[in-house]
Motif scaffolding. Structure first.
Motif, PDB file in Angstrom:
ATOM      1  N   LEU A 100      63.799  40.288  49.950  1.00 23.55           N
ATOM      2  CA  LEU A 100      62.353  40.077  50.003  1.00 23.55           C
ATOM      3  C   LEU A 100      61.931  39.517  51.360  1.00 23.55           C
ATOM      4  CD1 LEU A 100      61.544  38.610  46.488  1.00 23.55           C
ATOM      5  CD2 LEU A 100      60.929  40.859  47.383  1.00 23.55           C
ATOM      6  N   GLU A 101      62.749  38.630  51.913  1.00 20.44           N
ATOM      7  CA  GLU A 101      62.451  38.090  53.244  1.00 20.44           C
ATOM      8  C   GLU A 101      62.432  39.202  54.288  1.00 20.44           C
ATOM      9  OE1 GLU A 101      63.957  33.576  53.635  1.00 20.44           O
ATOM     10  OE2 GLU A 101      65.561  35.058  53.435  1.00 20.44           O
ATOM     11  N   ARG A 102      63.412  40.086  54.223  1.00 17.83           N
ATOM     12  CA  ARG A 102      63.453  41.203  55.177  1.00 17.83           C
ATOM     13  C   ARG A 102      62.237  42.100  55.028  1.00 17.83           C
ATOM     14  NH1 ARG A 102      69.018  42.080  53.336  1.00 17.83           N
ATOM     15  NH2 ARG A 102      70.271  40.601  54.487  1.00 17.83           N
ATOM     16  N   ALA A 103      61.859  42.390  53.803  1.00 14.20           N
ATOM     17  CA  ALA A 103      60.674  43.221  53.563  1.00 14.20           C
ATOM     18  C   ALA A 103      59.431  42.539  54.124  1.00 14.20           C
ATOM     19  CB  ALA A 103      60.508  43.497  52.065  1.00 14.20           C
ATOM     20  N   LEU A 125      60.148  52.715  59.313  1.00 12.86           N
ATOM     21  CA  LEU A 125      59.849  51.364  58.828  1.00 12.86           C
ATOM     22  C   LEU A 125      59.506  51.382  57.355  1.00 12.86           C
ATOM     23  CD1 LEU A 125      57.751  49.732  61.691  1.00 12.86           C
ATOM     24  CD2 LEU A 125      59.971  49.004  60.854  1.00 12.86           C
ATOM     25  N   LYS A 126      58.733  52.365  56.928  1.00 10.61           N
ATOM     26  CA  LYS A 126      58.358  52.477  55.503  1.00 10.61           C
ATOM     27  C   LYS A 126      59.596  52.662  54.640  1.00 10.61           C
ATOM     28  CE  LYS A 126      55.275  54.027  52.122  1.00 10.61           C
ATOM     29  NZ  LYS A 126      55.762  53.177  51.070  1.00 10.61           N
ATOM     30  N   GLN A 127      60.490  53.521  55.085  1.00  7.73           N
ATOM     31  CA  GLN A 127      61.716  53.772  54.326  1.00  7.73           C
ATOM     32  C   GLN A 127      62.547  52.490  54.214  1.00  7.73           C
ATOM     33  OE1 GLN A 127      64.325  56.608  56.182  1.00  7.73           O
ATOM     34  NE2 GLN A 127      65.596  56.833  54.378  1.00  7.73           N
ATOM     35  N   LEU A 179      55.747  42.793  60.972  1.00  2.97           N
ATOM     36  CA  LEU A 179      55.928  43.581  62.194  1.00  2.97           C
ATOM     37  C   LEU A 179      54.945  44.740  62.244  1.00  2.97           C
ATOM     38  CD1 LEU A 179      57.464  44.282  64.777  1.00  2.97           C
ATOM     39  CD2 LEU A 179      59.114  45.509  63.349  1.00  2.97           C
ATOM     40  N   VAL A 180      54.773  45.419  61.136  1.00  7.28           N
ATOM     41  CA  VAL A 180      53.837  46.541  61.077  1.00  7.28           C
ATOM     42  C   VAL A 180      52.427  46.068  61.378  1.00  7.28           C
ATOM     43  CG1 VAL A 180      52.767  48.211  59.530  1.00  7.28           C
ATOM     44  CG2 VAL A 180      55.248  47.943  59.556  1.00  7.28           C
ATOM     45  N   LEU A 214      51.494  43.443  63.060  1.00  2.00           N
ATOM     46  CA  LEU A 214      51.418  43.054  64.464  1.00  2.00           C
ATOM     47  C   LEU A 214      51.285  44.281  65.359  1.00  2.00           C
ATOM     48  CD1 LEU A 214      51.586  40.964  66.737  1.00  2.00           C
ATOM     49  CD2 LEU A 214      54.084  41.171  66.616  1.00  2.00           C
ATOM     50  N   LEU A 215      52.074  45.295  65.103  1.00  2.00           N
ATOM     51  CA  LEU A 215      52.006  46.518  65.905  1.00  2.00           C
ATOM     52  C   LEU A 215      50.652  47.202  65.756  1.00  2.00           C
ATOM     53  CD1 LEU A 215      55.588  47.933  65.284  1.00  2.00           C
ATOM     54  CD2 LEU A 215      54.725  46.813  67.359  1.00  2.00           C
ATOM     55  N   GLU A 216      50.117  47.219  64.539  1.00  2.61           N
ATOM     56  CA  GLU A 216      48.793  47.811  64.321  1.00  2.61           C
ATOM     57  C   GLU A 216      47.724  47.031  65.079  1.00  2.61           C
ATOM     58  OE1 GLU A 216      48.425  47.748  60.083  1.00  2.61           O
ATOM     59  OE2 GLU A 216      49.520  49.628  59.829  1.00  2.61           O
ATOM     60  N   TYR A 217      47.812  45.716  65.050  1.00  3.98           N
ATOM     61  CA  TYR A 217      46.857  44.877  65.759  1.00  3.98           C
ATOM     62  C   TYR A 217      46.944  45.110  67.264  1.00  3.98           C
ATOM     63  CZ  TYR A 217      44.745  40.741  67.820  1.00  3.98           C
ATOM     64  OH  TYR A 217      43.992  39.885  68.586  1.00  3.98           O
ATOM     65  N   MET A 218      48.162  45.145  67.793  1.00  5.33           N
ATOM     66  CA  MET A 218      48.352  45.344  69.227  1.00  5.33           C
ATOM     67  C   MET A 218      47.807  46.709  69.668  1.00  5.33           C
ATOM     68  SD  MET A 218      52.067  43.550  69.763  1.00  5.33           S
ATOM     69  CE  MET A 218      52.213  44.088  71.444  1.00  5.33           C
ATOM     70  N   ALA A 219      48.021  47.718  68.850  1.00  2.00           N
ATOM     71  CA  ALA A 219      47.529  49.049  69.186  1.00  2.00           C
ATOM     72  C   ALA A 219      45.996  49.067  69.211  1.00  2.00           C
ATOM     73  CB  ALA A 219      48.059  50.072  68.184  1.00  2.00           C
ATOM     74  N   LYS A 220      45.383  48.345  68.300  1.00  2.00           N
ATOM     75  CA  LYS A 220      43.933  48.291  68.227  1.00  2.00           C
ATOM     76  C   LYS A 220      43.348  47.521  69.407  1.00  2.00           C
ATOM     77  CE  LYS A 220      40.183  47.039  65.102  1.00  2.00           C
ATOM     78  NZ  LYS A 220      39.825  46.481  63.809  1.00  2.00           N
ATOM     79  N   VAL A 221      43.954  46.401  69.746  1.00  2.00           N
ATOM     80  CA  VAL A 221      43.454  45.557  70.826  1.00  2.00           C
ATOM     81  C   VAL A 221      43.628  46.227  72.192  1.00  2.00           C
ATOM     82  CG1 VAL A 221      43.884  43.384  72.056  1.00  2.00           C
ATOM     83  CG2 VAL A 221      43.783  43.412  69.563  1.00  2.00           C
ATOM     84  N   HIS A 222      44.682  46.962  72.376  1.00  2.00           N
ATOM     85  CA  HIS A 222      44.997  47.537  73.680  1.00  2.00           C
ATOM     86  C   HIS A 222      44.542  48.989  73.839  1.00  2.00           C
ATOM     87  CE1 HIS A 222      47.122  44.005  74.995  1.00  2.00           C
ATOM     88  NE2 HIS A 222      47.752  43.966  73.833  1.00  2.00           N
ATOM     89  N   LYS A 223      43.516  49.382  73.118  1.00  2.00           N
ATOM     90  CA  LYS A 223      42.983  50.747  73.256  1.00  2.00           C
ATOM     91  C   LYS A 223      42.156  50.858  74.498  1.00  2.00           C
ATOM     92  CE  LYS A 223      42.981  52.717  68.724  1.00  2.00           C
ATOM     93  NZ  LYS A 223      42.206  53.322  67.673  1.00  2.00           N
TER      94      LYS A 223
END
Length: 53
Positions: free
Chosen positions: A32-35, A5-7, A41-42, A44-53
């Motif tokens: 820029l829109e794609r970025a 994703l970073k790349q 997305l990143v 959201l994924l970080e938030y989901m990982a934190k909430v679902h620990k």
């Protein structure tokens, strides 16, 4: 951020910057829109990982 994703995020930012320098504003904005979407997305994924620990 996941390496793939970073790349992709960095590639979109670089493409946007280069197109902007060439006065290709519409194409630049598309990258820029794609970025932006990748960045969201990143977060959201970080938030989901934190909430679902």
């Amino acid at each position: 951020m996941h390496p793939i994703l970073k790349q992709t995020f960095d590639l979109e930012k670089t493409s946007a910057k280069n197109l902007y320098k060439e006065s290709k504003y519409k194409e630049s904005f598309s990258h820029l829109e794609r970025a932006h979407i990748l960045g969201q997305l990143v977060r959201l994924l970080e938030y989901m990982a934190k909430v679902h620990k």
